[in-house]
Design a protein around this motif. Structure first.
Motif, mmCIF file in Angstrom:
data_model
loop_
_atom_site.group_PDB
_atom_site.id
_atom_site.type_symbol
_atom_site.label_atom_id
_atom_site.label_comp_id
_atom_site.label_asym_id
_atom_site.label_seq_id
_atom_site.Cartn_x
_atom_site.Cartn_y
_atom_site.Cartn_z
ATOM 1 N N SER A 245 4.592 2.825 22.002
ATOM 2 C CA SER A 245 5.507 2.955 23.141
ATOM 3 C C SER A 245 4.779 2.785 24.467
ATOM 4 N N LEU A 246 3.571 3.348 24.574
ATOM 5 C CA LEU A 246 2.791 3.224 25.805
ATOM 6 C C LEU A 246 2.413 1.778 26.077
ATOM 7 N N VAL A 247 2.078 1.030 25.031
ATOM 8 C CA VAL A 247 1.730 -0.380 25.213
ATOM 9 C C VAL A 247 2.948 -1.163 25.693
ATOM 10 N N TYR A 248 4.113 -0.958 25.058
ATOM 11 C CA TYR A 248 5.329 -1.648 25.504
ATOM 12 C C TYR A 248 5.613 -1.341 26.965
ATOM 13 N N ARG A 249 5.497 -0.063 27.329
ATOM 14 C CA ARG A 249 5.800 0.336 28.705
ATOM 15 C C ARG A 249 4.827 -0.320 29.689
ATOM 16 N N ALA A 250 3.521 -0.323 29.347
ATOM 17 C CA ALA A 250 2.525 -0.903 30.246
ATOM 18 C C ALA A 250 2.709 -2.407 30.400
ATOM 19 N N LEU A 251 3.196 -3.057 29.353
ATOM 20 C CA LEU A 251 3.457 -4.501 29.423
ATOM 21 C C LEU A 251 4.784 -4.812 30.114
ATOM 22 N N GLY A 252 5.561 -3.775 30.420
ATOM 23 C CA GLY A 252 6.862 -3.989 31.040
ATOM 24 C C GLY A 252 7.877 -4.541 30.072
ATOM 25 N N ARG A 253 7.712 -4.200 28.791
ATOM 26 C CA ARG A 253 8.575 -4.730 27.747
ATOM 27 C C ARG A 253 9.437 -3.618 27.162
ATOM 28 N N ARG A 254 10.614 -4.003 26.648
ATOM 29 C CA ARG A 254 11.504 -3.043 26.005
ATOM 30 C C ARG A 254 11.105 -2.896 24.538
ATOM 31 N N GLU A 255 10.920 -1.669 24.121
ATOM 32 C CA GLU A 255 10.513 -1.418 22.740
ATOM 33 C C GLU A 255 11.704 -1.578 21.802
ATOM 34 N N PRO A 256 11.537 -2.282 20.669
ATOM 35 C CA PRO A 256 12.655 -2.425 19.724
ATOM 36 C C PRO A 256 13.044 -1.089 19.115
ATOM 37 N N ARG A 257 14.325 -0.930 18.859
ATOM 38 C CA ARG A 257 14.800 0.314 18.272
ATOM 39 C C ARG A 257 14.559 0.341 16.765
ATOM 40 N N ALA A 258 14.627 -0.818 16.139
ATOM 41 C CA ALA A 258 14.496 -0.875 14.683
ATOM 42 C C ALA A 258 13.040 -0.676 14.256
ATOM 43 N N ARG A 259 12.860 0.009 13.134
ATOM 44 C CA ARG A 259 11.534 0.181 12.536
ATOM 45 C C ARG A 259 11.624 -0.283 11.083
ATOM 46 N N LEU A 260 10.704 -1.138 10.696
ATOM 47 C CA LEU A 260 10.709 -1.654 9.337
ATOM 48 C C LEU A 260 10.209 -0.596 8.363
ATOM 49 N N GLU A 318 -3.354 7.101 30.386
ATOM 50 C CA GLU A 318 -3.967 6.358 31.497
ATOM 51 C C GLU A 318 -4.944 5.314 30.987
ATOM 52 N N GLY A 319 -5.711 5.666 29.944
ATOM 53 C CA GLY A 319 -6.660 4.718 29.379
ATOM 54 C C GLY A 319 -5.960 3.508 28.777
ATOM 55 N N ILE A 320 -4.869 3.745 28.054
ATOM 56 C CA ILE A 320 -4.106 2.635 27.469
ATOM 57 C C ILE A 320 -3.535 1.757 28.572
ATOM 58 N N GLU A 321 -3.017 2.372 29.618
ATOM 59 C CA GLU A 321 -2.492 1.592 30.743
ATOM 60 C C GLU A 321 -3.596 0.756 31.390
ATOM 61 N N THR A 322 -4.797 1.332 31.530
ATOM 62 C CA THR A 322 -5.927 0.589 32.097
ATOM 63 C C THR A 322 -6.295 -0.603 31.231
ATOM 64 N N MET A 323 -6.282 -0.399 29.908
ATOM 65 C CA MET A 323 -6.639 -1.503 29.021
ATOM 66 C C MET A 323 -5.581 -2.606 29.049
ATOM 67 N N VAL A 324 -4.321 -2.233 29.089
ATOM 68 C CA VAL A 324 -3.265 -3.246 29.174
ATOM 69 C C VAL A 324 -3.378 -4.017 30.486
ATOM 70 N N ASP A 325 -3.711 -3.318 31.559
ATOM 71 C CA ASP A 325 -3.893 -3.996 32.849
ATOM 72 C C ASP A 325 -5.028 -5.011 32.759
ATOM 73 N N TRP A 326 -6.161 -4.623 32.133
ATOM 74 C CA TRP A 326 -7.263 -5.575 31.926
ATOM 75 C C TRP A 326 -6.804 -6.744 31.061
ATOM 76 N N TYR A 327 -6.050 -6.455 30.019
ATOM 77 C CA TYR A 327 -5.555 -7.513 29.130
ATOM 78 C C TYR A 327 -4.734 -8.530 29.920
ATOM 79 N N GLN A 328 -3.877 -8.047 30.795
ATOM 80 C CA GLN A 328 -3.025 -8.961 31.546
ATOM 81 C C GLN A 328 -3.811 -9.771 32.568
ATOM 82 N N ARG A 329 -4.862 -9.164 33.132
ATOM 83 C CA ARG A 329 -5.666 -9.869 34.128
ATOM 84 C C ARG A 329 -6.680 -10.826 33.500
ATOM 85 N N GLU A 330 -7.332 -10.396 32.420
ATOM 86 C CA GLU A 330 -8.442 -11.164 31.850
ATOM 87 C C GLU A 330 -8.372 -11.340 30.331
#
Length: 347
Positions: A245-260, A318-330
């Motif tokens: 959920s934190l990764v979806y939020r940091a990417l600005g994406r909507r998390e799917p409701r369904a779970r396999l 905060e750490g996950i958000e920092t890593m996603v920010d790095w991912y998006q930049r580099e």
């Protein structure tokens, strides 16, 4: 001699070009400690020179340790693919023996070893530092054997062997499991599997290196005779669904409701297991990876380091958000480079 890091010390960092090593400089700079780099490869993220050498080569270590007052060993064989048992043994255990021989040559009495919670193996309850280690793979067994080498060296008297056992470490410039999760979500190639209630102990890299500096810059805070061993985990643990959920939020994406459901996904991943074994490649989809993220409980206790006063400055979200920010930049366009150790070292 107190065997603590103080301003003016000169520390040889073995494995300095790796992920954790590339984040050390701010901590050492703040302590006034000089970082001397030693690795099989130069560090592309630093302009500081690196002495190129193999941790199993005693002569190279003796040369690199000249003028140093302490040693930090981050060097290790650790990849899941492309490394055999003999290489784990020679790098992680043989390297420890070579390091001790070189330290004895120079009279260096201050060591910090970056070990791993992999030494514990599988336990029904989260292991702490008093849990009997029962490693289940070559990496964990060789790390535990290396710890024994350093303990034997420390028993020589007047020596310090500080051992830190971190859980999975993540952060900018790391391309392991969390990076792969971020990448799959970013590329619309991920669907949540299973309930995701399993806890995953993790550490943000800036917190781990800060903890090393905190512990090493003071005498042992444990009772006399107690082995100076610390688990490192950022708390509280997150459930795998919280990480997703934190990764979806940091990417600005909507998390799917369904779970396999877990069972059919594990079955569908079996062909990828066969391909991975046949090719020796670490594929993004395997039953082990699905199991690890969606069902496996990998939690560890890390009360001791907090009881001696260390407080992490970055929370896991905060750490996950920092890593996603790095991912998006580099990181999105970066090409991971895997440096595997040679099977043996030329003497």
């Amino acid at each position: 001699m107190t065997n603590t890091l103080t301003s003016g010390d000169r520390v040889l960092v073995l494995g300095s070009s790796g992920f954790v090593g590339s984040h050390l400089a701010p901590v050492f700079d703040a302590l006034g400690v000089e970082l001397v780099r030693f690795d099989l490869h130069p560090d592309p993220h630093s302009a500081r020179p690196t002495q190129i050498g193999d941790v199993r080569d005693v002569d190279a270590l003796i040369e690199a340790m000249a003028g140093c007052t302490a040693v930090l060993n981050l060097a290790a064989a650790h990849h899941d693919f492309g490394i055999g048992t003999a290489t784990f043994e020679s790098v992680n255990v043989g390297g420890a023996r070579a390091i001790c021989a070189a330290m004895e040559y120079h009279g260096i009495t201050n060591l910090c070893f970056y070990s791993s919670v992999a030494v514990y193996g599988e336990h029904a309850t989260p292991p702490d530092e008093h849990t009997t280690p029962e490693p289940v793979n070559d990496y964990g067994r060789s790390k535990l054997a290396a710890e024994a080498v350093y303990r034997q060296w420390e028993a020589g008297g007047g020596r310090r062997a500080l051992i830190v056992r971190p859980a999975v470490v993540f952060g900018p410039r790391n391309f392991a499991n969390l990076y792969k999760l971020i990448r799959q979500i970013d590329r619309h190639r991920f669907l949540p599997v299973g309930p995701g209630a399993n806890r995953k102990s993790m550490c943000f890299v800036a917190n781990v290196v800060a903890a090393i500096g905190y512990l090493w810059s003071a005498p042992s805070r444990l009772p006399d005779g107690e082995p100076e061993v610390y688990n490192y985990v950022d708390k509280p643990d997150l459930a795998s669904r919280e990480t997703v959920s934190l990764v979806y939020r940091a990417l600005g994406r909507r998390e799917p409701r369904a779970r396999l459901p877990l069972a059919p996904v594990l079955l569908a991943a079996k062909p990828f297991d066969l391909v991975g074994r046949a090719t020796g490649k670490d594929l993004p989809i395997t039953s082990a990876r699905v199991q690890k993220l969606s069902a496996a409980e990998t939690a560890f206790t890390a009360d001791r380091i907090r009881e001696v006063g260390f407080t992490a400055s970055v929370s896991l979200p905060e750490g996950i958000e920092t890593m996603v920010d790095w991912y998006q930049r580099e990181g999105r366009h970066a090409t991971p480079v895997v440096h595997l150790p040679p099977v043996d070292v030329q003497r």
